[in-house]
Scaffold this motif. Structure first.
Motif, PDB file in Angstrom:
ATOM      1  N   ALA A 206       0.831  -1.198   0.000  1.00 55.90           N
ATOM      2  CA  ALA A 206       0.000   0.000   0.000  1.00 55.90           C
ATOM      3  C   ALA A 206       0.868   1.251   0.000  1.00 55.90           C
ATOM      4  O   ALA A 206       2.004   1.245   0.476  1.00 55.90           O
ATOM      5  N   SER A 208       0.653   3.904   1.702  1.00 56.02           N
ATOM      6  CA  SER A 208       0.954   4.364   3.056  1.00 56.02           C
ATOM      7  C   SER A 208       0.211   3.488   4.035  1.00 56.02           C
ATOM      8  O   SER A 208      -0.688   2.728   3.667  1.00 56.02           O
ATOM      9  N   ARG A 211      -3.715   2.190   4.081  1.00 52.80           N
ATOM     10  CA  ARG A 211      -4.338   2.459   2.794  1.00 52.80           C
ATOM     11  C   ARG A 211      -4.545   1.186   1.979  1.00 52.80           C
ATOM     12  O   ARG A 211      -4.649   1.232   0.756  1.00 52.80           O
ATOM     13  N   ASP A 214      -7.501   1.253  -0.519  1.00 58.28           N
ATOM     14  CA  ASP A 214      -7.213   1.940  -1.783  1.00 58.28           C
ATOM     15  C   ASP A 214      -6.445   1.026  -2.737  1.00 58.28           C
ATOM     16  O   ASP A 214      -6.691   1.013  -3.945  1.00 58.28           O
TER      17      ASP A 214
END
Length: 322
Positions: A206, A208, A211, A214
């Motif tokens: 990811a 960050s 996340r 996402d």
């Protein structure tokens, strides 16, 4: 439901789970439930609760019109079963609409389909995030579901949980290599089920911390998606509602220098540091320093872990390369 009926149900249920994919299994499962439970209509499928959102896949109905699903989904926020039982591992509850439902819109919905008695339950499947849910309905002046029927339904759900888990395990075992991490996600990236290591690996990929949703949304939207760390997520259609994501970790040798790759190649062939030094015509201290660098770059702590990372790309590197 007597013990003989339950035993017969469980035997047939496990046989279907052992010989059919999960979606085909669910079709047969409802026929078996109808053999031991009296109801006029049914709705079932997989549901996932995250925050204030409810995702549903693999839903189906029995003896209900086509407009039932969009109407019932519009009522989920007011559904008395959703409000009380969604966080429980296993849950079953029956109600008489006229006596137990106070929300006007939900009563109008039930009245539209002449649903007067409801028996609803769910179970979490295979340590996944999703529930398998089932709602049984009686129409008109039918008798309410009894406490005994409610208890029987909870027992039925317990066996469905085991059977569906087995069907999923067998199906995914044939589709995915046991050494590959995988996940089942819907079109928006909602994670329904995954291998043990998938979530941990996805966190590294990811952009960050925190996340991962996402990342999964992006992976579900394209045939191949590359994570922050170089891991590749490839998708293929698992069902009409779900994608199967396969995670290919980044090449552990990508950050190694040419000399480090040669040393690593010697180690996975079983050589000692002294033998590797003689083979490469360098000092033992040089090899020792390169081994430390190899361990740091690949994230391993010892030779055994390095061997587990070994792949054909590494072993094809000839030690006498320039």
């Amino acid at each position: 439901m007597n013990r003989y009926d339950l035993s017969e149900f469980v035997l047939k249920l496990m046989d279907k789970a052992n010989t059919h994919t999960p979606l085909h299994f669910q079709k047969f499962m409802m026929d078996l439930v109808r053999d031991i439970t009296r109801f006029d209509a049914a709705w079932w499928g997989w549901s996932l609760f995250r925050g204030g959102r409810i995702a549903m896949v693999h839903t189906d109905v029995s003896d209900l019109p086509e407009d039932f699903e969009p109407r019932v989904k519009a009522q989920l926020a007011n559904d008395p079963f959703v409000r009380t039982g969604r966080n429980l591992q296993r849950y079953a509850r029956s109600i008489t609409v006229a006596e137990a439902v106070t929300d006007p819109s939900f009563r109008d919905f039930a009245g539209h389909f002449n649903l007067t008695q409801m028996l609803n339950g769910h179970c979490k499947v295979r340590d996944g995030r999703f529930n398998f849910f089932m709602s049984l309905y009686r129409r008109g002046a039918a008798e309410p579901f009894t406490d005994t029927e409610n208890a029987d339904f909870l027992a039925i759900l317990r066996h469905i949980e085991q059977a569906l888990s087995m069907s999923l395990q067998l199906d995914l075992g044939m589709r995915v290599d046991p050494n590959t991490d995988w996940a089942l996600v819907d079109a928006t990236g909602e994670l329904f089920l995954s291998s043990t290591g998938f979530q941990h690996r996805a966190e590294f990929s990811a952009t960050s911390r925190g996340r991962v949703p996402d990342l999964l949304r992006a992976a579900a939207a394209t045939a191949s998606h590359v994570g922050r760390d170089g891991a590749v997520f490839t998708r293929e259609r698992y069902s009409d509602d779900l994608w199967l994501l396969r995670l290919t970790p980044p090449n552990p040798w990508g950050d190694l220098s040419r000399r480090e790759k040669l040393v690593a190649n010697c180690l996975v062939q079983g050589m000692t540091m002294r033998q590797a030094a003689e083979r490469l015509d360098v000092s033992v201290n040089t090899v020792r320093n390169q081994v430390s660098s190899i361990y740091r770059k690949t994230g391993v702590e010892n030779r055994v872990q390095l061997l587990r990372l070994a792949n054909p790309t590494l072993t094809e590197a000839a030690p006498d390369e320039a």
